[in-house]
Write an enzyme that holds these catalytic residues in place. Structure first.
Site, short mmCIF file in Angstrom:
data_model
loop_
_atom_site.label_atom_id
_atom_site.label_comp_id
_atom_site.label_asym_id
_atom_site.label_seq_id
_atom_site.Cartn_x
_atom_site.Cartn_y
_atom_site.Cartn_z
N GLU A 49 0.82 -1.21 0.00
CA GLU A 49 0.00 0.00 0.00
C GLU A 49 0.86 1.27 0.00
O GLU A 49 1.81 1.39 0.75
CB GLU A 49 -0.94 0.01 1.21
CG GLU A 49 -1.94 -1.14 1.24
CD GLU A 49 -2.92 -1.12 0.06
OE1 GLU A 49 -3.07 -0.06 -0.59
OE2 GLU A 49 -3.53 -2.17 -0.22
N CYS B 201 -8.21 -2.04 7.77
CA CYS B 201 -6.82 -2.06 7.28
C CYS B 201 -6.31 -0.64 7.06
O CYS B 201 -5.25 -0.26 7.57
CB CYS B 201 -6.73 -2.87 5.98
SG CYS B 201 -6.97 -4.64 6.21
N HIS C 235 -1.23 -5.82 1.77
CA HIS C 235 -2.41 -6.67 1.66
C HIS C 235 -2.04 -7.98 0.96
O HIS C 235 -1.25 -7.98 0.01
CB HIS C 235 -3.50 -5.96 0.84
CG HIS C 235 -4.46 -5.20 1.68
ND1 HIS C 235 -4.66 -3.83 1.56
CD2 HIS C 235 -5.30 -5.60 2.68
CE1 HIS C 235 -5.58 -3.44 2.44
NE2 HIS C 235 -5.98 -4.49 3.12
#
Length: 203
Positions: A78, A141, A165
């Protein structure tokens, strides 16, 4: 050197969370870094509080959080966490915030401070699919990624932080036709590869 690695408990009707299965299988020392592991609840705010408690206790050089992104086929590193909760489903204690700022006084967003492009390239060298993701979603998250980066920023801490992820495990898609999954072994190798990169860059 210490690297704190976090993973979540199962949520959304699943019996397992691949992030925790990966966490349990990580080596305790990677690239000379002590790996400290913590499972956190899939719960808004409480998840952040648990990690902050651990940061205060162990004083890590870096924090890497792992979470499940069912439907994604690869390891996704991310880039950014945004200051909003917008839950499609309730968390594990029934909270379902909609269009709610995580921190009304916080920055609109924070970028990951781990070397995301190098992590992706090194994972791909292991013949495991990986890419950069430009959205961590608006569930727990993203909430945790934002909360950690916000805490580090507001307290002026020299701690690298980021979020990765991972897909479903094969056992989770037995009754989900055409849904991608990845073996536990490949996911463990991918996360350990990411940790190696973080350890090298945090020295």
């Amino acid at each position: 050197m210490k690297i704190l690695v976090t993973a979540f408990d199962p949520f959304g009707g699943e019996n397992i969370n691949p992030s925790y299965e990966v966490l349990k299988n990580l080596k305790d020392n990677i690239e000379g870094a002590e790996i400290i592991k913590i499972q956190v609840p899939t719960v808004f705010y409480l998840s952040v509080e648990k990690v902050i408690e651990k940061i205060k206790e162990v004083k890590p050089d870096a924090v890497l959080s792992i979470g499940q992104a069912g439907g994604r086929y690869d390891i996704t590193v991310e880039r950014i966490a945004i200051n909003i909760d917008d839950a499609r489903i309730p968390d594990n204690i029934g909270q379902q915030p909609i269009d709610t700022p995580i921190d009304p006084e916080g920055a609109p967003a924070y970028f990951a401070t781990i070397p995301i492009k190098e992590i992706v390239e090194e994972i791909k060298k292991e013949n495991i699919p990986a890419s950069i993701s430009n959205t961590a979603g608006t569930f727990v998250c993203n909430h945790l990624m934002y909360g950690i980066l916000n805490y580090v920023h507001k307290n002026g801490l020299n701690i690298k932080a980021g979020f990765i992820h991972i897909p479903y495990l094969p056992v989770q898609v037995l009754n989900k036709p055409y849904t991608p999954s990845m073996s536990l072994g490949d996911m463990v190798k991918a996360i350990e590869t990411a940790i190696k990169v973080i350890a090298k860059k945090s020295r």
